[in-house]
Design an enzyme around this catalytic site. Structure first.
Site, PDB file in Angstrom:
ATOM      1  N   MET A 126       1.321  -1.503  -0.403  1.00  0.00           N
ATOM      2  CA  MET A 126       0.137   0.020   0.164  1.00  0.00           C
ATOM      3  C   MET A 126       0.944   1.005   0.107  1.00  0.00           C
ATOM      4  O   MET A 126       0.600   2.101  -0.988  1.00  0.00           O
ATOM      5  CB  MET A 126      -0.799   0.078   1.320  1.00  0.00           C
ATOM      6  CG  MET A 126      -1.587  -1.264   1.577  1.00  0.00           C
ATOM      7  SD  MET A 126      -2.633  -0.994   3.266  1.00  0.00           S
ATOM      8  CE  MET A 126      -2.588  -2.401   4.152  1.00  0.00           C
ATOM      9  N   ALA A 131       2.867   8.755   0.452  1.00  0.00           N
ATOM     10  CA  ALA A 131       1.646   8.249   0.231  1.00  0.00           C
ATOM     11  C   ALA A 131       1.534   7.255   1.442  1.00  0.00           C
ATOM     12  O   ALA A 131       2.589   6.119   1.147  1.00  0.00           O
ATOM     13  CB  ALA A 131       0.105   8.109  -0.669  1.00  0.00           C
ATOM     14  N   PRO A 242      -9.113  -3.612   9.864  1.00  0.00           N
ATOM     15  CA  PRO A 242      -9.486  -4.278  11.196  1.00  0.00           C
ATOM     16  C   PRO A 242      -8.898  -5.776  11.296  1.00  0.00           C
ATOM     17  O   PRO A 242      -8.543  -5.528  12.872  1.00  0.00           O
ATOM     18  CB  PRO A 242     -11.367  -4.773  11.717  1.00  0.00           C
ATOM     19  CG  PRO A 242     -11.648  -3.370  10.186  1.00  0.00           C
ATOM     20  CD  PRO A 242     -10.826  -3.932   9.077  1.00  0.00           C
ATOM     21  N   GLU A 244      -6.331  -7.044  10.616  1.00  0.00           N
ATOM     22  CA  GLU A 244      -4.826  -6.780  10.513  1.00  0.00           C
ATOM     23  C   GLU A 244      -5.001  -5.923  11.737  1.00  0.00           C
ATOM     24  O   GLU A 244      -3.557  -6.262  12.468  1.00  0.00           O
ATOM     25  CB  GLU A 244      -4.671  -5.446   9.649  1.00  0.00           C
ATOM     26  CG  GLU A 244      -2.517  -5.296   9.618  1.00  0.00           C
ATOM     27  CD  GLU A 244      -2.446  -4.296   7.887  1.00  0.00           C
ATOM     28  OE1 GLU A 244      -3.286  -4.619   7.197  1.00  0.00           O
ATOM     29  OE2 GLU A 244      -1.008  -3.872   8.244  1.00  0.00           O
ATOM     30  N   HIS A 340      15.910  -2.522  34.709  1.00  0.00           N
ATOM     31  CA  HIS A 340      17.273  -3.240  34.019  1.00  0.00           C
ATOM     32  C   HIS A 340      18.033  -2.951  34.220  1.00  0.00           C
ATOM     33  O   HIS A 340      19.615  -3.266  34.477  1.00  0.00           O
ATOM     34  CB  HIS A 340      17.421  -4.141  33.029  1.00  0.00           C
ATOM     35  CG  HIS A 340      16.258  -5.030  32.534  1.00  0.00           C
ATOM     36  ND1 HIS A 340      15.104  -5.193  32.786  1.00  0.00           N
ATOM     37  CD2 HIS A 340      15.957  -6.860  32.240  1.00  0.00           C
ATOM     38  CE1 HIS A 340      14.749  -6.847  32.646  1.00  0.00           C
ATOM     39  NE2 HIS A 340      15.378  -7.087  32.557  1.00  0.00           N
TER      40      HIS A 340
HETATM   41  C1  LIG Z   1       8.718  -1.976  10.054  1.00  0.00           C
HETATM   42  C2  LIG Z   1       7.145  -1.586   8.844  1.00  0.00           C
HETATM   43  C3  LIG Z   1       6.945  -2.474   7.881  1.00  0.00           C
HETATM   44  C4  LIG Z   1       5.914  -1.662   6.988  1.00  0.00           C
HETATM   45  N1  LIG Z   1       4.950  -2.644   6.192  1.00  0.00           N
HETATM   46  C5  LIG Z   1       4.018  -2.542   5.292  1.00  0.00           C
HETATM   47  C6  LIG Z   1       3.579  -3.279   5.143  1.00  0.00           C
HETATM   48  O1  LIG Z   1       3.968  -4.268   4.705  1.00  0.00           O
HETATM   49  N2  LIG Z   1       2.827  -2.753   3.905  1.00  0.00           N
HETATM   50  C7  LIG Z   1       2.995  -1.671   3.686  1.00  0.00           C
HETATM   51  O2  LIG Z   1       1.503  -1.203   2.759  1.00  0.00           O
HETATM   52  N3  LIG Z   1       2.567  -0.972   4.296  1.00  0.00           N
HETATM   53  C8  LIG Z   1       3.717  -0.927   5.462  1.00  0.00           C
HETATM   54  N4  LIG Z   1       4.338  -0.163   6.731  1.00  0.00           N
HETATM   55  C9  LIG Z   1       4.513   1.308   6.123  1.00  0.00           C
HETATM   56  C10 LIG Z   1       3.143   1.621   7.225  1.00  0.00           C
HETATM   57  O3  LIG Z   1       1.663   1.189   7.246  1.00  0.00           O
HETATM   58  C11 LIG Z   1       3.053   3.679   7.407  1.00  0.00           C
HETATM   59  O4  LIG Z   1       4.401   3.954   7.637  1.00  0.00           O
HETATM   60  C12 LIG Z   1       1.752   3.856   8.139  1.00  0.00           C
HETATM   61  O5  LIG Z   1       0.574   3.666   7.464  1.00  0.00           O
HETATM   62  C13 LIG Z   1       2.122   5.540   7.948  1.00  0.00           C
HETATM   63  O6  LIG Z   1       2.905   6.321   7.097  1.00  0.00           O
HETATM   64  P1  LIG Z   1       3.553   7.184   7.188  1.00  0.00           P
HETATM   65  O7  LIG Z   1       5.052   6.089   7.118  1.00  0.00           O
HETATM   66  O8  LIG Z   1       3.771   8.042   5.422  1.00  0.00           O
HETATM   67  O9  LIG Z   1       3.740   8.669   7.588  1.00  0.00           O
HETATM   68  P2  LIG Z   1       2.841   9.704   7.042  1.00  0.00           P
HETATM   69  O10 LIG Z   1       1.570   9.281   6.504  1.00  0.00           O
HETATM   70  O11 LIG Z   1       3.365  10.314   6.500  1.00  0.00           O
HETATM   71  O12 LIG Z   1       2.669   9.998   9.358  1.00  0.00           O
HETATM   72  C14 LIG Z   1       3.736  11.619   9.658  1.00  0.00           C
HETATM   73  C15 LIG Z   1       2.837  11.742  10.898  1.00  0.00           C
HETATM   74  O13 LIG Z   1       2.077  12.208  11.014  1.00  0.00           O
HETATM   75  C16 LIG Z   1       0.549  11.860  11.424  1.00  0.00           C
HETATM   76  N5  LIG Z   1      -0.635  11.695  10.715  1.00  0.00           N
HETATM   77  C17 LIG Z   1      -0.663  11.498   9.285  1.00  0.00           C
HETATM   78  N6  LIG Z   1      -1.642  12.005   9.104  1.00  0.00           N
HETATM   79  C18 LIG Z   1      -2.428  11.812   9.984  1.00  0.00           C
HETATM   80  C19 LIG Z   1      -4.179  12.788  10.772  1.00  0.00           C
HETATM   81  N7  LIG Z   1      -5.165  13.376   9.035  1.00  0.00           N
HETATM   82  N8  LIG Z   1      -3.586  13.319  11.510  1.00  0.00           N
HETATM   83  C20 LIG Z   1      -3.040  13.196  12.718  1.00  0.00           C
HETATM   84  N9  LIG Z   1      -2.327  13.373  12.269  1.00  0.00           N
HETATM   85  C21 LIG Z   1      -1.940  12.738  11.412  1.00  0.00           C
HETATM   86  C22 LIG Z   1       1.402  10.496  11.687  1.00  0.00           C
HETATM   87  O14 LIG Z   1       0.303   9.558  12.604  1.00  0.00           O
HETATM   88  C23 LIG Z   1       2.354  10.146  11.655  1.00  0.00           C
HETATM   89  O15 LIG Z   1       2.551  10.429  13.371  1.00  0.00           O
HETATM   90  C24 LIG Z   1       5.777  -0.621   7.008  1.00  0.00           C
HETATM   91  C25 LIG Z   1       6.160   0.577   7.747  1.00  0.00           C
HETATM   92  C26 LIG Z   1       7.147  -0.235   9.119  1.00  0.00           C
HETATM   93  C27 LIG Z   1       8.271   0.779   8.823  1.00  0.00           C
END
Ligand SMILES: Cc1cc2nc3c(=O)[nH]c(=O)nc-3n(C[C@H](O)[C@H](O)[C@H](O)COP(=O)(O)OP(=O)(O)OC[C@H]3O[C@@H](n4cnc5c(N)ncnc54)[C@H](O)[C@@H]3O)c2cc1C
Length: 381
Positions: A126, A131, A242, A244, A340
C-alpha cells in the site's frame, strides 16, 4: 483471571507451534538478524506443520477453519520468543482474507496451495514514499490495455518485501476517480519490470525483510485482479484492515506480557542496597500498574478475537485495540528496560531487543493518530 478464549485443540496446537519454534527458529534467529532476512526453508517447514492458511479450504491444502484463535496462537508464540523476523502474521493474519475471500476459483487453484504450504510467500504493498496514512494519495497506476494492466510506480516499507512471491499491489486504475479508482492486483515474482529495491535498515526487527518495490511497465494480467471489477480496492482494504489491526494488538499484548514476565524475574534476583530490587516500593508499584494494564488489555483483545470470529469486529473496535495495546506495549517495555538498569541497554538482554522491535507497533498498520481519527469520526461531530 483465567483466560477462557481457547479450547483444547488450540492448546495442543500451541504446544506444536512452540516445539517447532524452539527447534527451527530459536537457534537461528540471531543469525537471521545479522543476515537481515529469514530463509525460505523455515516457511516451508512451518507450512508442513500446518501453520499457514487456516481458512484456506481443505481442497487447496488448508485446514478450512475460519477461527482467528489459531492465528493468535502462532503470533503469540512467535512473539514470546522475540522472533520478529518471521513475517508469518503478515501472511496469515493480514493476507489470508485477500487470498481466500477475494479470489475466484481459478486464482484459488493457482495460489492457495502454495499459500498454505509456505511455498508462496505474500505481501501487501500500500505505502509509497509520498503516501502512508493518506492512502488515497497513492500514485502507482495500473492502466488497462486489453487483457492486461500496465503497472507503474513505487512502494516502500513492504514487509516480506524481499521474500514475497505474490504481492497485492494497491494501484489506481482510474486516477481521476480518487478512492473509487483504486484496484488490488497480484504482482508475481519474476514479472518483467517488477524489481526489489533495498532491504531497508531498521532500528529493530532486523531479521524482517522490509523493502522497497519498483514497478516499471509491469504487464499484469487482468486474471490477477482481486475482485470482479475495477475500483473496488479501497472497499476491500477497509474491509480487511480491522483484522490486520487486531493482529498487531495481539502481538502487542503478547510482547508486553512476555517482557513483564522476564522483568519480574529480573527484579526477584537483582540486588541493590542489600535487597532485591523487587522489594523497593517503587518497583512493586510500577510492576503492579503494568501488570494491571496488560491484563485488562488482554481481555479486551480476547473479546475482539471472539467478535472477529463472529463477523462482528468493527473498524472502531479494532482501532481502539490497535492504538491502546501498542502504546501500552511501548510503555511497558520502556518501563521494564528502566528496571533493568544498565543491563536493559545491552542487546544481550531480551528487553533491549524488545524495546527496539516494539517501536514500530504504534506506526504500521495505521498510526496511533489515525486510529484515534477513526474512533473520533464515529462520534459524528
Ligand atoms: C517496519 C515497517 C513495516 C511496514 N510494512 C508495511 C507493509 O507491509 N505494507 C505497507 O503497505 N506498508 C507498510 N508499512 C508502512 C506503514 O503502514 C506506514 O509507515 C504508516 O501507515 C505511516 O505512514 P507514513 O510512514 O507515510 O507516515 P505519514 O503518513 O507521513 O505520517 C507521519 C506522521 O503524521 C501523522 N499523521 C498523518 N496523518 C494524520 C492525521 N490525519 N491526523 C493526525 N496525524 C496524522 C502520523 O500519525 C505520523 O505521526 C510498514 C512500515 C514499517 C516501518
Amino acid at each position: 483471571m483465567r483466560r477462557d478464549l481457547f479450547d483444547e485443540e488450540h492448546l495442543l496446537f500451541r504446544e506444536t507451534v512452540r516445539e517447532f519454534l524452539t527447534r527451527e527458529v530459536v537457534p537461528h534467529h540471531a543469525q537471521w538478524e545479522k543476515d537481515g532476512i529469514v530463509p525460505r526453508e523455515v516457511w516451508k517447514k512451518a507450512g508442513e506443520l500446518g501453520m499457514f492458511g487456516f481458512s484456506v479450504p481443505e481442497e487447496f491444502g488448508g485446514a478450512g477453519i475460519t477461527d482467528f484463535r489459531y492465528n493468535a496462537v502462532v503470533l503469540e508464540e512467535i512473539t514470546r520468543i522475540g522472533a520478529t523476523g518471521l513475517g508469518f502474521s503478515l501472511h496469515n493474519d493480514v493476507m489470508a482474507p485477500y487470498f481466500v475471500d477475494l479470489t475466484n476459483d481459478e486464482q484459488k487453484q493457482r495460489w492457495l496451495p502454495g499459500f498454505a504450504s509456505g511455498e508462496l510467500i505474500t505481501a501487501i504493498a500500500m505505502t509509497e514514499p509520498g503516501a502512508g496514512s493518506d492512502l488515497q494519495g497513492i500514485r502507482t497506476t495500473a492502466l488497462r490495455e486489453g487483457d492486461h494492466y500496465v503497472v507503474n510506480g513505487q512502494k516502500t516499507f513492504i514487509t516480506n518485501g524481499i521474500n514475497s512471491d505474490l504481492v497485492v499491489v494497491v494501484a489506481k486504475t482510474d486516477p481521476a476517480a480518487g478512492a473509487r479508482g483504486t484496484t488490488l492486483l497480484v504482482v508475481e515474482r519474476g514479472m518483467e519490470g517488477f524489481s526489489r529495491g533495498r532491504n531497508l535498515e531498521k532500528i529493530g526487527m532486523h531479521a524482517q525483510d522490509t523493502a522497497e518495490l519498483f514497478f516499471e511497465n509491469v504487464r499484469v494480467p487482468v486474471a490477477n485482479r482481486l475482485g470482479d471489477e475495477d475500483g473496488q480496492g479501497f472497499v476491500q482494504l477497509m474491509h480487511n484492515l480491522p483484522q490486520e489491526r487486531l493482529s498487531i494488538a495481539v502481538g502487542g499484548v503478547a510482547a508486553a506480557e512476555s517482557v513483564l514476565e522476564t522483568t519480574i524475574e529480573y527484579c526477584r534476583n537483582r540486588k541493590a542496597f542489600g535487597k532485591n530490587i523487587g522489594q523497593f516500593q517503587n518497583t512493586r508499584f510500577l510492576l503492579a500498574e503494568l501488570a494491571t494494564e496488560v491484563e485488562i488489555a488482554r481481555h479486551y483483545v480476547d473479546k475482539c478475537i471472539v467478535a472477529l470470529n463472529a463477523g462482528e469486529l468493527t473498524a472502531v473496535d479494532a482501532a481502539k485495540a490497535k492504538w491502546w495495546t501498542t502504546e501500552l506495549q511501548t510503555k511497558v517495555i520502556d518501563r521494564c528496560l528502566q528496571l533493568h538498569g544498565g543491563y536493559g541497554y545491552m542487546l544481550e538482554y531480551p528487553v533491549a531487543k524488545a524495546w527496539l522491535d516494539s517501536r514500530v507497533q504504534t506506526i504500521y498498520g495505521g498510526t496511533t493518530e489515525i486510529m484515534k481519527e477513526i474512533i473520533g469520526r464515529s462520534f459524528g461531530f
